[in-house]
Design a protein around this motif. Structure first.
Motif, PDB file in Angstrom:
ATOM      1  N   SER A 125      -9.440  13.837 -15.280  1.00  0.00           N
ATOM      2  CA  SER A 125      -9.928  12.509 -14.839  1.00  0.00           C
ATOM      3  C   SER A 125      -8.795  11.692 -14.201  1.00  0.00           C
ATOM      4  O   SER A 125      -9.004  11.000 -13.190  1.00  0.00           O
ATOM      5  N   ASP A 126      -7.569  11.780 -14.782  1.00  0.00           N
ATOM      6  CA  ASP A 126      -6.429  11.060 -14.194  1.00  0.00           C
ATOM      7  C   ASP A 126      -6.134  11.583 -12.801  1.00  0.00           C
ATOM      8  O   ASP A 126      -5.818  10.814 -11.876  1.00  0.00           O
ATOM      9  N   ARG A 127      -6.197  12.879 -12.664  1.00  0.00           N
ATOM     10  CA  ARG A 127      -5.926  13.516 -11.365  1.00  0.00           C
ATOM     11  C   ARG A 127      -6.941  13.025 -10.322  1.00  0.00           C
ATOM     12  O   ARG A 127      -6.587  12.709  -9.181  1.00  0.00           O
ATOM     13  N   LYS A 128      -8.177  12.946 -10.797  1.00  0.00           N
ATOM     14  CA  LYS A 128      -9.266  12.500  -9.916  1.00  0.00           C
ATOM     15  C   LYS A 128      -9.020  11.039  -9.459  1.00  0.00           C
ATOM     16  O   LYS A 128      -9.190  10.700  -8.282  1.00  0.00           O
ATOM     17  N   GLY A 180       0.824  -1.209   0.000  1.00  0.00           N
ATOM     18  CA  GLY A 180       0.000   0.000   0.000  1.00  0.00           C
ATOM     19  C   GLY A 180       0.855   1.254   0.000  1.00  0.00           C
ATOM     20  O   GLY A 180       0.572   2.230  -0.714  1.00  0.00           O
ATOM     21  N   LYS A 181       1.916   1.225   0.825  1.00  0.00           N
ATOM     22  CA  LYS A 181       2.807   2.400   0.904  1.00  0.00           C
ATOM     23  C   LYS A 181       3.481   2.637  -0.438  1.00  0.00           C
ATOM     24  O   LYS A 181       3.641   3.785  -0.865  1.00  0.00           O
ATOM     25  N   GLN A 182       3.854   1.561  -1.094  1.00  0.00           N
ATOM     26  CA  GLN A 182       4.486   1.661  -2.420  1.00  0.00           C
ATOM     27  C   GLN A 182       3.499   2.274  -3.423  1.00  0.00           C
ATOM     28  O   GLN A 182       3.838   3.204  -4.172  1.00  0.00           O
ATOM     29  N   ALA A 183       2.251   1.754  -3.384  1.00  0.00           N
ATOM     30  CA  ALA A 183       1.223   2.245  -4.316  1.00  0.00           C
ATOM     31  C   ALA A 183       0.910   3.712  -4.027  1.00  0.00           C
ATOM     32  O   ALA A 183       0.707   4.531  -4.945  1.00  0.00           O
ATOM     33  N   LEU A 184       0.920   4.052  -2.712  1.00  0.00           N
ATOM     34  CA  LEU A 184       0.642   5.440  -2.307  1.00  0.00           C
ATOM     35  C   LEU A 184       1.705   6.371  -2.871  1.00  0.00           C
ATOM     36  O   LEU A 184       1.408   7.428  -3.432  1.00  0.00           O
ATOM     37  N   GLN A 185       2.939   5.937  -2.732  1.00  0.00           N
ATOM     38  CA  GLN A 185       4.058   6.756  -3.241  1.00  0.00           C
ATOM     39  C   GLN A 185       3.959   6.918  -4.766  1.00  0.00           C
ATOM     40  O   GLN A 185       4.156   8.019  -5.283  1.00  0.00           O
ATOM     41  N   ASP A 186       3.603   5.811  -5.434  1.00  0.00           N
ATOM     42  CA  ASP A 186       3.459   5.880  -6.897  1.00  0.00           C
ATOM     43  C   ASP A 186       2.378   6.881  -7.289  1.00  0.00           C
ATOM     44  O   ASP A 186       2.566   7.688  -8.202  1.00  0.00           O
ATOM     45  N   SER A 187       1.261   6.811  -6.577  1.00  0.00           N
ATOM     46  CA  SER A 187       0.156   7.731  -6.897  1.00  0.00           C
ATOM     47  C   SER A 187       0.564   9.162  -6.619  1.00  0.00           C
ATOM     48  O   SER A 187       0.238  10.090  -7.378  1.00  0.00           O
ATOM     49  N   GLN A 188       1.280   9.368  -5.486  1.00  0.00           N
ATOM     50  CA  GLN A 188       1.716  10.737  -5.150  1.00  0.00           C
ATOM     51  C   GLN A 188       2.713  11.256  -6.191  1.00  0.00           C
ATOM     52  O   GLN A 188       2.647  12.416  -6.588  1.00  0.00           O
ATOM     53  N   ASN A 243      -7.283   6.967  -5.543  1.00  0.00           N
ATOM     54  CA  ASN A 243      -6.366   5.870  -5.173  1.00  0.00           C
ATOM     55  C   ASN A 243      -5.631   6.183  -3.880  1.00  0.00           C
ATOM     56  O   ASN A 243      -5.461   5.327  -3.008  1.00  0.00           O
ATOM     57  N   ILE A 244      -5.147   7.423  -3.775  1.00  0.00           N
ATOM     58  CA  ILE A 244      -4.407   7.823  -2.563  1.00  0.00           C
ATOM     59  C   ILE A 244      -5.298   7.667  -1.328  1.00  0.00           C
ATOM     60  O   ILE A 244      -4.887   7.121  -0.292  1.00  0.00           O
ATOM     61  N   ALA A 245      -6.544   8.101  -1.478  1.00  0.00           N
ATOM     62  CA  ALA A 245      -7.477   7.991  -0.328  1.00  0.00           C
ATOM     63  C   ALA A 245      -7.690   6.522   0.045  1.00  0.00           C
ATOM     64  O   ALA A 245      -7.660   6.165   1.233  1.00  0.00           O
ATOM     65  N   ASN A 246      -7.859   5.686  -1.008  1.00  0.00           N
ATOM     66  CA  ASN A 246      -8.080   4.246  -0.742  1.00  0.00           C
ATOM     67  C   ASN A 246      -6.875   3.601  -0.081  1.00  0.00           C
ATOM     68  O   ASN A 246      -6.999   2.819   0.863  1.00  0.00           O
ATOM     69  N   GLU A 247      -5.701   3.934  -0.618  1.00  0.00           N
ATOM     70  CA  GLU A 247      -4.472   3.333  -0.059  1.00  0.00           C
ATOM     71  C   GLU A 247      -4.295   3.743   1.396  1.00  0.00           C
ATOM     72  O   GLU A 247      -3.944   2.917   2.243  1.00  0.00           O
TER      73      GLU A 247
END
Lengths: 205, 384
Positions: free
Chosen positions: B74-77, B55-63, B82-86
């Motif tokens: 739409s991508d930004r949204k 999750g932390k990895q995915a969060l960093q990727d999204s950030q 994703n960040i909120a979900n992670e």
């Protein structure tokens, strides 16, 4: 009385044909034959371990299978379970044959005190043979079939066995003892049975 | 000394007869060690830690993605969602770990149930999710719901270590094979000792053939049951010493007989019926061993035939379809008592007739029938 009526025994080769005989209590019979002539096969047939071609065996008018309490046969010391002790066998035979023979005396008599509680795998041939004789004695059966029981016995124990057989006969037992040698049995037998060429010849000793 | 004592001594005075017991006990202990090691690698806490790391990895990727300047609205949204979900997932997993360390199982598993429910909703909505995945999620949800309601610590279902669960696992995984092997090995020696070549030495004893047959079967059964109980007891004690006794109301995954519906039952409800089935199956195996040894009169040949008829059948029934269809009528099926009463065995081979009741009936018919057949063979046929 152990009666043999018109018995024919055949394995790979004929052993005995149309044999009739009555073994009487209070007598010792010596079964004499050369190697491979069928002494053991004859005993096995009497005890119904192998089937005979024809004829029947009876004890006191009943089939042997119904009179096993009266007869004992233990073919060889190779039949022992090596893990059990001599005492195990003596206790077992005594109870199963419903005998009242005193085991303690018997053990002393045959000088088995030192080893009787050890597993049989530790016994020498002579020790096993003494145990085998002990089993016959402890069964107290009226009819005893002994197959080459003198094998492995030293002279002293052989004399002791013969004197024991005479004692048993005097106690109204019937004993058939087999051997290769006529001289072995001459001194104790009332009758000699010669097994040769499918026939059994009976002679007074 | 009675014939029974004589038979007992024949078993107890042969040191080789203790080798199977030692092998069984060592296997049970070694498997416990493996289970303890696997438990550490497979627990839901380890899963939660993995999820946090991923999750932390995915969060960093999204950030990082968000920091890129050329993003469509739409991508930004999507990135923000994703960040909120992670973050939510990480928090949930951290909560599960914290609550578990505090032994607050109910609260921890309520979180876990919520998490599984969300994943299940996504999986059911997605066309790519297979039924296997969805069923596994439903199974996990059911288990965590049950554990939450009972406030019990979760055991790894595949590698249990607590006393009760481990002894049940051993009776399902180890005993149907190794115990059968041990029983046949010892009893072929004991029963085979009555024969010298083809001669039956027992015929010389002034005891009825019925007594000889019955005593041999009773003594063999007694020995086999003691061997079985000692192994079970070892598994139970070893598991209890290592991880505690466990709970009798621990849920065991089961399938309803007939409908095949997945359900959970308290392990306590399954233990007695499974022991009854396994005990009867052991008696049947002892009988078949006696029967074959008497028939064949050669230890090695008898051992081969017996293993083919028992162990072979136990193994082959799970894979050969024609046998699966008649599995309910094979006494050997019921040696795996716990799988039968939980419905897992019937479910696995798609045979809904296999149940505790059919097991008891089949085994009793098998035991009585084979006993009768052996008696007839020993008393009526001249050769025997």
């Amino acid at each position: 009385m152990l009666s043999i009526q018109n018995v024919t025994i055949k394995t790979r080769q004929p052993i005995l044909a149309n044999f009739n005989f009555e073994f009487q209590p209070h007598k010792v019979y010596g079964l004499i034959a050369s190697n491979g002539s069928g002494k053991t096969t004859f005993f096995r047939s009497v005890m119904q371990l192998i089937p005979s071609v024809k004829g029947k065996y009876q004890i006191d008018g009943l089939p042997i299978g119904k009179q096993l309490q009266k007869i004992v046969y233990f073919e060889s010391s190779n039949w022992f379970d090596d893990n059990l002790s001599g005492l195990d066998y003596l206790l077992f035979i005594k109870q199963i044959w419903g005998s009242s023979i005193d085991i303690k005396n018997l053990i002393q008599d045959w000088q088995m005190i030192d080893y009787i509680k050890l597993p049989i795998k530790k016994y020498s041939l002579g020790m096993k043979q003494r145990l085998l004789i002990g089993l016959y004695e402890v069964s107290d059966a009226k009819y005893m079939l002994m197959d080459e029981i003198t094998n492995g016995l030293d002279e002293g124990n052989r004399d002791k066995l013969f004197s024991k057989i005479k004692q048993l006969r005097d106690n109204d037992k019937m004993i058939v003892i087999s051997s290769h040698y006529k001289e072995d049995l001459e001194s104790i037998c009332d009758y000699e049975l010669f097994l040769e060429n499918n026939t059994m010849v009976v002679k007074n000793a | 000394m009675s014939y029974r004592s004589y038979l007992n001594r024949k078993i107890l005075k042969n040191k080789f007869n203790f080798i199977p017991l030692i092998i069984l006990i060592v296997t049970v202990l070694v498997c416990l060690v493996f289970n303890v090691k696997n438990k550490a690698a497979n627990s839901y806490i380890v899963d939660a830690k993995d999820n946090i790391r991923q999750g932390k990895q995915a969060l960093q990727d999204s950030q990082n993605d968000l920091k890129r300047k050329k993003l469509t609205v739409s991508d930004r949204k999507l990135d923000l969602a994703n960040i909120a979900n992670e973050k939510k997932d990480i928090k949930t997993n951290q909560t599960i770990i914290r609550l578990s360390h505090q032994h607050q199982w109910r609260a921890a598993y309520q979180q876990k149930v919520r998490q599984i429910q969300e994943d299940l909703t996504v999986a059911q909505a997605s066309k790519g999710s297979g039924s296997g995945l969805i069923n596994a999620m439903k199974r996990d949800r059911l288990i965590y719901q049950d554990l939450a309601s009972k406030n019990l610590e979760k055991q790894d279902d595949d590698f249990p270590t607590q006393g009760i669960s481990y002894s049940v696992w051993a009776s399902k995984t180890i005993l149907p094979y190794l115990l059968v092997l041990a029983i046949t090995f010892v009893l072929v020696q004991v029963y085979g000792d009555a024969f010298e070549g083809k001669l039956n030495k027992n015929k010389l004893l002034p005891i009825s053939k019925v007594t000889i047959t019955t005593q041999n079967i009773l003594n063999g059964s007694f020995f086999a049951i003691v061997l079985w109980l000692l192994t079970e007891l070892t598994a139970f004690i070893a598991g209890t010493v290592v991880s505690g006794i466990g709970a009798l109301n621990y849920p065991y995954l089961s399938y309803a007989i007939g409908s095949g519906k997945m359900l959970l039952q308290n392990i306590s409800k399954l233990i007695l019926p499974s022991l009854i089935l396994q005990g009867l199956a052991i008696v049947f195996i002892v009988e078949i061993t006696y029967f074959i040894v008497t028939l064949v009169r050669n230890r090695l040949a008898a051992l081969f035939v017996i293993l083919l008829l028992t162990l072979g059948l136990i193994l082959v029934t799970t894979v050969v379809e024609p046998l699966q269809r008649i599995a309910a009528f094979l006494p050997t099926t019921y040696i795996n008592g716990i799988s039968i009463v939980s419905g897992q065995y019937g479910h696995a081979i798609a045979n809904n007739r296999i149940s505790f009741v059919t097991g008891v009936i089949t085994l009793l018919i098998g035991i009585v029938g084979l006993y009768g057949f052996t008696l007839v063979m020993n008393t009526k046929l001249k050769k025997f």
